[in-house]
Structures are given as structure tokens and as C-alpha cells.
Design a protein around this motif. Sequence first.
Motif, PDB file in Angstrom:
ATOM      1  N   GLU A   1       0.831  -1.202   0.000  1.00  0.00           N
ATOM      2  CA  GLU A   1       0.000   0.000   0.000  1.00  0.00           C
ATOM      3  C   GLU A   1       0.865   1.251   0.000  1.00  0.00           C
ATOM      4  O   GLU A   1       0.556   2.237  -0.680  1.00  0.00           O
ATOM      5  N   ALA A   2       1.966   1.219   0.764  1.00  0.00           N
ATOM      6  CA  ALA A   2       2.866   2.364   0.827  1.00  0.00           C
ATOM      7  C   ALA A   2       3.522   2.613  -0.521  1.00  0.00           C
ATOM      8  O   ALA A   2       3.629   3.760  -0.980  1.00  0.00           O
ATOM      9  N   VAL A   3       3.987   1.549  -1.170  1.00  0.00           N
ATOM     10  CA  VAL A   3       4.621   1.679  -2.486  1.00  0.00           C
ATOM     11  C   VAL A   3       3.629   2.252  -3.493  1.00  0.00           C
ATOM     12  O   VAL A   3       3.967   3.153  -4.280  1.00  0.00           O
ATOM     13  N   HIS A   4       2.409   1.759  -3.482  1.00  0.00           N
ATOM     14  CA  HIS A   4       1.380   2.248  -4.406  1.00  0.00           C
ATOM     15  C   HIS A   4       1.115   3.732  -4.181  1.00  0.00           C
ATOM     16  O   HIS A   4       1.019   4.514  -5.148  1.00  0.00           O
ATOM     17  N   LEU A   5       1.015   4.137  -2.924  1.00  0.00           N
ATOM     18  CA  LEU A   5       0.740   5.537  -2.601  1.00  0.00           C
ATOM     19  C   LEU A   5       1.901   6.437  -3.009  1.00  0.00           C
ATOM     20  O   LEU A   5       1.706   7.481  -3.651  1.00  0.00           O
ATOM     21  N   LEU A   6       3.131   6.031  -2.676  1.00  0.00           N
ATOM     22  CA  LEU A   6       4.293   6.859  -2.977  1.00  0.00           C
ATOM     23  C   LEU A   6       4.541   6.980  -4.476  1.00  0.00           C
ATOM     24  O   LEU A   6       5.034   8.007  -4.946  1.00  0.00           O
ATOM     25  N   SER A   7       4.220   5.942  -5.209  1.00  0.00           N
ATOM     26  CA  SER A   7       4.461   5.960  -6.656  1.00  0.00           C
ATOM     27  C   SER A   7       3.613   7.001  -7.377  1.00  0.00           C
ATOM     28  O   SER A   7       3.930   7.389  -8.505  1.00  0.00           O
ATOM     29  N   GLN A   8       2.563   7.474  -6.739  1.00  0.00           N
ATOM     30  CA  GLN A   8       1.655   8.440  -7.352  1.00  0.00           C
ATOM     31  C   GLN A   8       2.085   9.888  -7.152  1.00  0.00           C
ATOM     32  O   GLN A   8       1.459  10.802  -7.698  1.00  0.00           O
ATOM     33  N   HIS A   9       3.171  10.090  -6.384  1.00  0.00           N
ATOM     34  CA  HIS A   9       3.578  11.455  -6.048  1.00  0.00           C
ATOM     35  C   HIS A   9       5.031  11.714  -6.450  1.00  0.00           C
ATOM     36  O   HIS A   9       5.887  10.844  -6.340  1.00  0.00           O
ATOM     37  N   ASP A  10       5.280  12.947  -6.899  1.00  0.00           N
ATOM     38  CA  ASP A  10       6.632  13.349  -7.259  1.00  0.00           C
ATOM     39  C   ASP A  10       7.374  13.962  -6.086  1.00  0.00           C
ATOM     40  O   ASP A  10       8.605  14.062  -6.106  1.00  0.00           O
ATOM     41  N   PHE A  11       6.645  14.414  -5.071  1.00  0.00           N
ATOM     42  CA  PHE A  11       7.238  15.015  -3.877  1.00  0.00           C
ATOM     43  C   PHE A  11       6.834  14.170  -2.669  1.00  0.00           C
ATOM     44  O   PHE A  11       5.650  13.905  -2.447  1.00  0.00           O
ATOM     45  N   ILE A  12       7.841  13.744  -1.900  1.00  0.00           N
ATOM     46  CA  ILE A  12       7.587  12.853  -0.769  1.00  0.00           C
ATOM     47  C   ILE A  12       8.184  13.439   0.508  1.00  0.00           C
ATOM     48  O   ILE A  12       9.340  13.863   0.521  1.00  0.00           O
ATOM     49  N   VAL A  13       7.402  13.479   1.567  1.00  0.00           N
ATOM     50  CA  VAL A  13       7.922  13.775   2.897  1.00  0.00           C
ATOM     51  C   VAL A  13       8.167  12.427   3.564  1.00  0.00           C
ATOM     52  O   VAL A  13       7.230  11.693   3.868  1.00  0.00           O
ATOM     53  N   PHE A  14       9.433  12.092   3.767  1.00  0.00           N
ATOM     54  CA  PHE A  14       9.825  10.775   4.275  1.00  0.00           C
ATOM     55  C   PHE A  14      10.184  10.915   5.753  1.00  0.00           C
ATOM     56  O   PHE A  14      11.234  11.446   6.106  1.00  0.00           O
ATOM     57  N   ALA A  15       9.309  10.460   6.639  1.00  0.00           N
ATOM     58  CA  ALA A  15       9.478  10.699   8.080  1.00  0.00           C
ATOM     59  C   ALA A  15       9.597   9.389   8.850  1.00  0.00           C
ATOM     60  O   ALA A  15       8.943   8.395   8.519  1.00  0.00           O
ATOM     61  N   TYR A  16      10.419   9.424   9.904  1.00  0.00           N
ATOM     62  CA  TYR A  16      10.653   8.240  10.729  1.00  0.00           C
ATOM     63  C   TYR A  16      11.324   8.669  12.029  1.00  0.00           C
ATOM     64  O   TYR A  16      11.937   9.735  12.110  1.00  0.00           O
ATOM     65  N   PRO A  17      11.251   7.839  13.078  1.00  0.00           N
ATOM     66  CA  PRO A  17      11.982   8.122  14.315  1.00  0.00           C
ATOM     67  C   PRO A  17      13.394   7.563  14.227  1.00  0.00           C
ATOM     68  O   PRO A  17      13.598   6.440  13.759  1.00  0.00           O
ATOM     69  N   VAL A  18      14.397   8.329  14.637  1.00  0.00           N
ATOM     70  CA  VAL A  18      15.769   7.822  14.606  1.00  0.00           C
ATOM     71  C   VAL A  18      16.006   6.860  15.764  1.00  0.00           C
ATOM     72  O   VAL A  18      15.381   6.961  16.811  1.00  0.00           O
ATOM     73  N   GLN A  19      16.895   5.927  15.544  1.00  0.00           N
ATOM     74  CA  GLN A  19      17.337   4.998  16.588  1.00  0.00           C
ATOM     75  C   GLN A  19      18.851   5.114  16.701  1.00  0.00           C
ATOM     76  O   GLN A  19      19.574   4.722  15.784  1.00  0.00           O
ATOM     77  N   PHE A  20      19.334   5.708  17.802  1.00  0.00           N
ATOM     78  CA  PHE A  20      20.773   5.907  17.997  1.00  0.00           C
ATOM     79  C   PHE A  20      21.391   6.653  16.812  1.00  0.00           C
ATOM     80  O   PHE A  20      22.414   6.252  16.261  1.00  0.00           O
ATOM     81  N   SER A  21      20.744   7.759  16.412  1.00  0.00           N
ATOM     82  CA  SER A  21      21.215   8.574  15.280  1.00  0.00           C
ATOM     83  C   SER A  21      21.304   7.769  13.994  1.00  0.00           C
ATOM     84  O   SER A  21      22.169   8.019  13.152  1.00  0.00           O
ATOM     85  N   ASN A  22      20.404   6.832  13.820  1.00  0.00           N
ATOM     86  CA  ASN A  22      20.410   6.026  12.604  1.00  0.00           C
ATOM     87  C   ASN A  22      18.979   5.773  12.150  1.00  0.00           C
ATOM     88  O   ASN A  22      18.032   5.935  12.919  1.00  0.00           O
ATOM     89  N   VAL A  23      18.860   5.365  10.900  1.00  0.00           N
ATOM     90  CA  VAL A  23      17.550   5.017  10.358  1.00  0.00           C
ATOM     91  C   VAL A  23      17.151   3.628  10.855  1.00  0.00           C
ATOM     92  O   VAL A  23      17.989   2.714  10.838  1.00  0.00           O
ATOM     93  N   PRO A  24      15.923   3.431  11.303  1.00  0.00           N
ATOM     94  CA  PRO A  24      15.499   2.085  11.715  1.00  0.00           C
ATOM     95  C   PRO A  24      15.731   1.060  10.605  1.00  0.00           C
ATOM     96  O   PRO A  24      15.598   1.381   9.418  1.00  0.00           O
TER      97      PRO A  24
END
Length: 231
Positions: free
Chosen positions: A5-28
Motif C-alpha cells: 500500500e505504501a509503495v502504491h501511494l508513494l508511486s503516485q507522487h513526485d514530492f515525498i515527505v519521508f518521516a521516521y523516528p531515529v534509533q541511535f542517530s540512525n535510520v530504523p
Amino acid sequence: MEQKEAVHLLSQHDFIVFAYPVQFSNVPVMVKDFIKANPDLWKDKKVLCVATMGLFSGDGAGCSARLLKKYGAEIVGGLHIRMPDSVCDVKLLKKSPKENQEIIREADRKIEKCAEEIRKGRYPRNGLHLYNRIAGLLCQRLWYYGRTKNYSDKLKISNVCIGCGLCTRLCPTNNLTLENGKATAGKHCTMCYRCISLCPAKAITLLGRTVIEQCRYDRYVKKQDDKNLCT
């Protein structure tokens, strides 16, 4: 299903706000896996990387930005937002309800300020500079690399587990199962803390021995009374 579902939704947009919580200054790990599993998704996309943190981020936004650039994304900016702690078993990060309310208000102020700047065509650059990368590397990632390299096998479930099965339904990686009426953890924990935060018996921990209630709220409206912000 969530990933499709996420891939389908993101594929429809040219601009993406990509948000997440960091874990020890790193991407989960789960977030990194999603980026790598869908390499064609990011080509020619404009991406604003947003990283939330409990205390320190370093280059939290930069970590995903560098990876996304490898797959053809155009990184337009990075934003770090401090939020109330979402880790239930680390005393260092605990704040009073009043302090958490102010953290939320400050986050709102920063988001509003950044949104106004973006309307003028000026994007924030939090976590995208070389000195941010050095800070994140030296202050956290070198010390905690083992925690963020792979999924964790350190999830602990105590004997106070009541076998309600809520954690098995919440786990995004299906890492938890019920065996003989008790929850059992595998080796594929992504440290999202859903099970720890919502376990009614407070039977699950990861970094500590005792669950300390985190700040969380079900609904936040700007004009809502302060007493309703954190419960």
C-alpha cells in the motif's frame, strides 16, 4: 500488505515527505529495508527527510538522504523534530507531563516555521551537513552500531505476560507469537516499541528491565487544553 500500500501511494507522487523516528542517530532497520527493497520508487522523486528524536539526532535525516540519493532521489531538505520520548524503559529520556507538553508545543512551532519557509522556497537542512554526519557517527553510531545494523533479538518478555495476544497483532514484522498462552519473541524486532508501549501487563522490555510509562496521546488539536496533550 502495508508495504504494498505504501509503495502504491508513494508511486503516485513526485514530492515525498519521508518521516521516521531515529534509533541511535540512525535510520530504523525496517525503514532502510523498505528503501532498498524498492530502488526504482525513488528515481527523480523530490524528498524531504524528516527525523524525529527523543534527545539527539546528529544526522538522522542525512542517513536516509544519502541512501535515497543512491537510488536517484533529489533531496530537497532535512528536518529534525524533537518529540516526547517513545522509549518506555530508559530513565534518561523521561520527562514530566508539563515538560512533554512544552516539547510538543515547541515541535509545533518548529513545524509551522519550517512550513512558512518552505512556502517561500527555502527548505531546512537539518542533518544534511558534514558536521552533522560526524556528530551522529562519533556520538552514537560508533557506540551503538550493533543495535542498528540488524533486527534485534533482545526483546524480553517476563512472566507477568497474560497471553492476551495484543502484541502479536501489533508487531509489524510478525516477530511475536503466542505459545502455550504466552507471548514469545523471535529475532526480527525492529525496535518500534508498539508492543512495549501498549502491553496491558507491562511484560515486555528491550533496553531495560522495567517498563516506564512513555508520553503518548491519542489526539492533539492546537486549541485543546494542555491537560489533554499527554496521557
